[in-house]
Design an enzyme around this catalytic site. Structure first.
Site, PDB file in Angstrom:
ATOM      1  CD  GLU A 180      42.205  34.636  45.601  1.00 20.75           C
ATOM      2  OE1 GLU A 180      42.274  35.867  45.384  1.00 20.75           O
ATOM      3  OE2 GLU A 180      41.137  34.070  45.857  1.00 20.75           O
ATOM      4  CG  PHE A 238      28.920  31.674  40.716  1.00 21.57           C
ATOM      5  CD1 PHE A 238      28.909  33.027  40.450  1.00 21.57           C
ATOM      6  CD2 PHE A 238      29.394  31.239  41.949  1.00 21.57           C
ATOM      7  CE1 PHE A 238      29.352  33.947  41.388  1.00 21.57           C
ATOM      8  CE2 PHE A 238      29.840  32.159  42.901  1.00 21.57           C
ATOM      9  CZ  PHE A 238      29.819  33.513  42.618  1.00 21.57           C
ATOM     10  CD  GLN A 239      33.369  32.316  42.782  1.00 25.37           C
ATOM     11  OE1 GLN A 239      33.512  31.288  43.403  1.00 25.37           O
ATOM     12  NE2 GLN A 239      33.605  33.511  43.318  1.00 25.37           N
ATOM     13  CE  LYS A 253      31.672  21.893  46.081  1.00 28.30           C
ATOM     14  NZ  LYS A 253      31.401  23.103  46.828  1.00 28.30           N
ATOM     15  CG  MET A 278      62.939  52.200  36.510  1.00 23.86           C
ATOM     16  SD  MET A 278      64.628  52.786  36.709  1.00 23.86           S
ATOM     17  CE  MET A 278      65.319  51.501  37.744  1.00 23.86           C
TER      18      MET A 278
END
Lengths: 553, 158
Positions: free
Chosen positions: A51, A113-114, A163, A467
């Site tokens: 993502e 969950f999640q 949802k 760097m």
């Protein structure tokens, strides 16, 4: 007519003119994907490997096209994976709308969950965010998100949707986009005062930042420079807005800016700051920034006034609108003495040496941009290669240089390059990256192969986090702690494993041959270029320093 | 120079608004001294009144940063001369037979009210400007204060 929440999401996105989405399916957004199934001919969906890469792609799409980037992620880890991407866009004022799914309303707050409170988590990296728990609010929330993202100072907005909202039915009727909120109004007396500062200055300099780009004000900026013979310096965010063809543009200012640009600020009697925020990479030492100058500032965001540097006069407004009003009040004049003084300073600018046996960063960057022309979109990751690219990419058009300027996100580049190419299929896109940055999100090579997105990735491989190593070299007594990358990575095989074409080269001739061949390929290509480990980005003013502390060798 | 500022912020009455305002202060490194939130006559809006030690530059920064929040309708600084500022103090003091009347005497001067009294302790309620509350606390400092609680400033412009 009634539709499911998921359908309303897709239909509202279409109403907002969205034709491209970067997203990743998951349990709580499966309904959106179910709805999207019927709109595949109207919306192009790019699924990244991760993502974060998806948000960087939406960001690259937005930076290169000027449109709003749109991304979708599922709840929990999908949502948390977007954070670096959102923060990157936030720091550079890039408009994004990120849609995340969340668990159904009866599970909210139960550590389901999640489940993650992404609304709470992203509060400080978005301009605004929404949690939608009622399908009746869905359409207007999405419309508001687009308006907020693009009004005033642009920025990302996140919409977290439960949802069951996506599954509920509600009325939907196509509506136009909400108008953007009005740009700040400014008084004519303020413009008059600003013009007086400029007309009375003997040694003015324009310090132009990303806001000039966001406001699409490069034409007005050039008019001001040319009418009143005022030299300008650009920040990393204004590369392409001002370029090497602008006679009065001195080039990049700041930590790795040109010696002459930094000295010009130091010697000026008026700094005209346009759409810029005096970041610590430009105003390295705010107490000694332009010590003998008055400072005037124009910015759309009132909170940028007196934030980092105290200014003498400020006008809050859109840079383009302010400059349009200002231009008629500006005296046309020549500033020969001042420009001569600057020309004198330019004689001492750093000149990078060339080498045929082992190609130097500036040689390969200059070669590539010359080969691919002014439409080329240059993308970078973060580190030494970013600064070399900023110094030598010679862009002449706005939105052709994409870099993570504010957050400095290693791993930004590949996703951003994908987004840029998706938004600009007819323009070549080249990502300059380092071995450190590339390995952070190289999984997106798979995305480029899957969607056959033709990008050229040039990895400046110095087998170190260059760097940081440079700072260790110059400022930390050469104690190279955890910076060298000792793996013997085979980038050619890596590219092949992903289904892309890979090259490795070291000399100028090898690079030219590899590059020529790479441009004949149909899909994404990777070119590894072995460069010297001790190559430095020069010049350099250490953090907190002034031009007096500049390191030139 | 830093001084105590009273800010009155009209916000939309949505979930999370207080977090946004308080989060902004924390993120930008400003410490809130007192904060009250209350309903307004229009239920769509709430009023946040807060106090913080700020100099002029910090104040300008904070006001413009706060005004940027989508949920903020307006923000203004309130001053003693154009506003009524009030705070409530509840202070619980351990008392003996000897000192009880002395404490009541002081509280009366400040128009404080004894709202709870037991053999060992007394709770005094006092309403007034923050400066008056400060003054009262300093006057009773030599008593055995068990604990006290202040509501923070609430204010209405004249």
């Amino acid at each position: 007519m009634k539709y499911t929440g998921a359908e309303i999401i897709i239909k509202t996105l279409l109403d907002e003119g969205v034709d491209t989405i970067f997203g990743y399916p998951g349990g709580t957004v499966i309904d959106i994907y179910n709805a999207l199934y019927d709109y595949q001919d109207q919306i192009r969906h790019i699924r990244p490997s991760h993502e974060q890469g998806g948000v960087h792609a939406a960001d690259g799409y937005a930076r290169s096209t000027g449109k709003t980037g749109v991304c979708i992620a599922t709840s929990g880890p999908g949502a948390t994976n977007t954070i670096t991407g959102i923060a990157t866009a936030f720091m550079d004022s890039i408009p994004l709308v990120c849609i995340t799914g969340n668990v159904a309303s009866h599970l909210i707050g139960k550590d389901a969950f999640q489940e993650i409170d992404i609304y709470g988590v992203t509060m400080s990296v978005t301009k605004h965010n929404f949690m939608v728990s009622d399908v009746a609010e869905l359409q207007n929330t999405i419309r508001k998100a687009f308006s907020i993202a693009n009004s005033g100072r642009k920025a990302p907005v996140l919409i977290d949707i439960q949802k069951d909202v996506m599954q509920s039915m509600y009325n939907y009727k196509s509506k136009p986009s909400l108008p953007l909120s009005e740009t700040p109004r400014f008084e004519q007396s303020g413009i008059k005062k600003l013009s007086e500062y400029i007309n009375n200055a003997k040694k003015p300099i324009i310090y132009a930042g990303g806001g000039v780009n966001s406001a699409n004000a490069s034409t007005e900026l050039r008019e001001l420079m040319n009418k009143a013979d005022i030299p300008a310096v650009n920040t990393i965010m204004t590369i392409g807005v001002l370029g090497p063809l602008d006679q009065l543009n001195l080039g990049m200012v700041g930590m790795h800016g040109k010696n002459s640009s930094n000295f010009a600020i130091e010697n000026s009697d008026l700094v005209i700051a346009l759409g810029t925020r005096f970041s610590d990479r430009v105003a390295l030492n705010t107490k000694h920034f332009a010590p003998d100058a008055k400072i005037v500032q124009v910015d759309i965001d009132a909170s940028e006034m007196n934030k980092n540097v105290i200014v003498d006069y400020a006008v809050v407004g859109d840079v383009k609108e302010v400059l349009t009003e200002l231009l008629p009040l500006i005296d046309a004049k020549k500033r020969q003495a001042w420009l001569e003084q600057i020309a004198e300073l330019q004689k001492d600018d750093y000149q990078a040496p060339c080498c045929e046996e082992q190609i130097k960063p500036h040689q390969l960057i200059s070669y590539v941009v010359n080969e691919l022309g002014e439409d080329l979109i240059v993308v970078t990751d973060v580190g030494q290669h970013q600064m070399w690219t900023a110094q030598y990419c010679a862009r002449t058009k706005p939105r052709t240089f994409l870099t993570s300027g504010g957050l400095g996100t290693m791993g930004f580049g590949f996703g951003a390059a994908i987004g840029a190419k998706v938004g600009n299929p007819d323009k070549p896109v080249v990502l300059f990256t380092g071995d450190g940055s590339f390995t952070m999100n190289m999984n997106e090579l798979k995305t480029a192969v899957d969607h056959n997105i033709k990008t050229t990735t040039i990895i400046l491989n110095n087998h170190t986090l260059g760097m940081v190593r440079q700072w260790q070299n110059l400022l930390y007594n050469k104690r190279f702690s955890q910076t060298d990358i000792n793996h013997s990575f085979d980038y050619v095989k890596l590219a092949e494993a992903f289904g892309a074409k890979g090259y490795s080269c070291k000399t100028v001739d090898e690079f030219k041959a590899a590059f020529a061949d790479s441009q004949k390929q149909d899909g994404p290509v990777i070119i590894e270029v072995l460069i010297d480990q001790d190559e430095l980005v020069l010049p350099m003013i250490p953090a907190g320093g002034t031009v007096e502390d500049i390191i030139m060798e | 120079m830093k001084k105590m500022r009273v800010l009155s912020i009209l916000v939309k009455n949505n979930a999370g608004t207080l977090t946004r305002v308080a989060g902004l202060f924390a993120r930008r490194g400003y410490n809130i001294d007192t904060l009250t939130v209350s309903a307004t006559k229009d239920h769509r809006f709430s009023k946040i009144t807060l106090t913080a030690e700020l100099d002029d530059i910090m104040l300008g920064q904070l006001m413009s940063q706060t005004a940027k929040l989508q949920e903020v309708v307006s923000i203004e600084e309130l001053f003693d001369h154009n506003s009524v500022l009030r705070e409530i103090l509840l202070v619980k003091v351990a008392v003996t037979h000897e000192c009880r009347s002395k404490l009541i005497e002081i509280a009366t001067v400040y128009k404080g009210v004894v709202v709870d009294l037991s053999r060992e302790s007394m709770i005094i309620e006092l309403t007034g400007k923050p400066q008056k509350i400060d003054a009262f606390i300093s006057v009773i400092d030599n008593f055995d204060i068990i604990n006290f609680c202040r509501t923070g400033v609430t204010a209405v412009q004249r």
